[in-house]
Enzyme design. Structure first.
Site, PDB file in Angstrom:
ATOM      1  N   HIS A 126       1.781   2.697   0.490  1.00  0.00           N
ATOM      2  CA  HIS A 126       2.698   3.821   0.699  1.00  0.00           C
ATOM      3  C   HIS A 126       3.679   3.976  -0.469  1.00  0.00           C
ATOM      4  O   HIS A 126       4.339   5.002  -0.596  1.00  0.00           O
ATOM      5  CB  HIS A 126       3.438   3.703   2.040  1.00  0.00           C
ATOM      6  CG  HIS A 126       4.571   2.712   2.064  1.00  0.00           C
ATOM      7  ND1 HIS A 126       4.447   1.452   2.585  1.00  0.00           N
ATOM      8  CD2 HIS A 126       5.856   2.808   1.654  1.00  0.00           C
ATOM      9  CE1 HIS A 126       5.594   0.806   2.495  1.00  0.00           C
ATOM     10  NE2 HIS A 126       6.476   1.620   1.930  1.00  0.00           N
ATOM     11  N   ASP A 157      -2.155  -1.142   3.968  1.00  0.00           N
ATOM     12  CA  ASP A 157      -0.964  -0.741   3.205  1.00  0.00           C
ATOM     13  C   ASP A 157      -0.774  -1.579   1.942  1.00  0.00           C
ATOM     14  O   ASP A 157       0.330  -2.049   1.651  1.00  0.00           O
ATOM     15  CB  ASP A 157       0.299  -0.811   4.073  1.00  0.00           C
ATOM     16  CG  ASP A 157       1.432   0.031   3.486  1.00  0.00           C
ATOM     17  OD1 ASP A 157       1.224   0.635   2.409  1.00  0.00           O
ATOM     18  OD2 ASP A 157       2.517   0.080   4.095  1.00  0.00           O
ATOM     19  N   SER A 240      10.108  -1.843  -0.585  1.00  0.00           N
ATOM     20  CA  SER A 240       8.674  -1.879  -0.286  1.00  0.00           C
ATOM     21  C   SER A 240       7.890  -2.325  -1.510  1.00  0.00           C
ATOM     22  O   SER A 240       8.120  -1.854  -2.619  1.00  0.00           O
ATOM     23  CB  SER A 240       8.180  -0.490   0.138  1.00  0.00           C
ATOM     24  OG  SER A 240       8.633  -0.161   1.414  1.00  0.00           O
TER      25      SER A 240
END
Length: 391
Positions: A126, A157, A240
């Protein structure tokens, strides 16, 4: 002061929560949740305890405490122990931080981890979204480096990008053994929260084996990921793809999700973050680098196509099998299109999402009892789970 966009999205954590206030989870950055660095206490606790135990018994002070009064001067052991822990933190940061990078994708920021000396960097899918080119900034550097996409695997992911011209002295991170991650171990989260590159926060491993479903959008297909590490180290937008590290200077996860409070307009729920475990990272990254795709997902599957079924009150009531893959786990156990799965083992299944979440916590080759209804009658079948096939 203007700042690049860092996506944050609410998402339910794990199986359908029960209780009055179900926490939600967000993806802390459109390309960025810093991986928290988990620092295991084994690297410093023995030194602290031995220092305290070897301290000689204090005697009466020269300032006037009479001998035998029971009043003893304070021991210096706590300060020594604190300094040892601080030294351990600083050593881990010096060891690992050079392996954590900032990734810029268009107007979004994220983090990544140097995977090898060839310039491969692992991050969240992402974080990269639909982009194929990126700008990477190494820790303690202001030089921007060009990078391009190697491959992405949104179902877990994870993605790998590669520096176009890797600089000399590139320092790959060391990945730890996910099976040795335990509750209470100290963790450090490293990344670029809110665009603040080379930031570090600390916490502990709060739980292991969590299954969490991500929200759809912003480059995420709404993946359900099993065996995640829960940490109290602060995970913020921009983190992230960063590193979750232990006190042995090993990466134990990639920080990916942070909890939000649904009754507080999606405000952050401090101290609840989730990281994809190191074993998943290395398995997927190796395949993306060597093959450009994932051929062994390591995820359990029934070998079916399904949808959510509803009862007469229009409430979710199970996962309806739409199609069965020939030779797959479900077909071998006698399941058919039209069957409605209502339970996997002891876990109730009332929707396709619940089925996906339950399977994400299991492993290929596991044997489970599937409860389903056929023509209004409840039946069971013993199923040996297969492996989720990849495109």
């Amino acid at each position: 002061m203007s700042r690049k966009k860092e996506h944050t999205r609410p998402v339910p954590a794990g199986p359908r929560p029960t209780g009055p206030k179900a926490a939600q989870v967000r993806l802390p950055a459109a390309g960025a949740v810093a991986v928290a660095a988990a620092l295991a206490l084994t690297g410093c606790s023995s030194g602290g305890s031995s220092s305290s135990a070897s301290s000689p018994a204090p005697t009466a002070s020269s300032s006037g405490s009479p001998s035998g009064s029971g009043i003893k001067p304070a021991s210096s052991a706590p300060a020594q122990s604190g300094n040892q822990l601080q030294d351990a933190y600083q050593k881990v940061i010096a060891d690992v931080l050079p392996s954590v990078v900032q990734i810029t994708t268009g107007d979004s920021l994220g983090s990544g981890i140097v995977y090898d000396d060839k310039g491969d960097i692992v991050t969240n899918a992402h974080v990269v979204g639909t982009a194929t080119t990126f700008t990477v900034t190494l820790a303690n550097s202001t030089t921007s480096l060009a990078a391009s996409l190697v491959a992405s695997y949104p179902d877990s992911d994870l993605a790998v990008i590669r520096l176009s011209s890797p600089p000399s002295g590139l320092k790959p991170a060391v990945f730890g053994d996910s099976g040795k991650v335990e509750l209470g171990q100290i963790t450090l989260a490293m990344g670029s929260p809110l665009g603040l590159s080379s930031s570090v926060t600390q916490g502990i491993v709060s739980a292991t084996g969590r299954t969490v479903s991500e929200p759809r959008g912003g480059g995420s297909p709404g993946a359900t990921i099993g065996n995640m590490v829960q940490t109290s180290a602060a995970i913020n937008p921009g983190n992230s793809g960063g590193a979750l590290v232990n006190l042995n200077s090993q990466v134990i996860g990639i920080n990916t999700l942070a909890a939000t409070e649904p009754e507080a307009n999606g405000a952050a729920a401090p101290g609840i973050g989730f990281a994809i475990p190191a074993s998943t990272i290395t398995s997927i990254a190796d395949q993306l680098i060597k093959q450009g795709k994932v051929t062994n997902s390591g995820r359990a599957a029934l070998g079916i196509t399904a949808r959510t079924g509803f009862n007469q009150q229009f409430q979710p009531a199970g996962a309806v099998i739409v199609a069965v893959s020939p030779g797959g786990a479900a077909a071998s156990a006698g399941l058919q299109a039209g069957d409605v799965i209502t339970r996997i083992g002891d876990t109730q299944v009332d929707s396709l999402n619940a089925l996906t979440t339950t399977l994400a916590a299991l492993t290929p080759g596991s044997k489970v009892t599937v409860t389903y209804t056929r023509d209004g009658a409840s039946k069971t079948a013993d199923v040996t789970l297969g492996t989720l096939e990849t495109p």
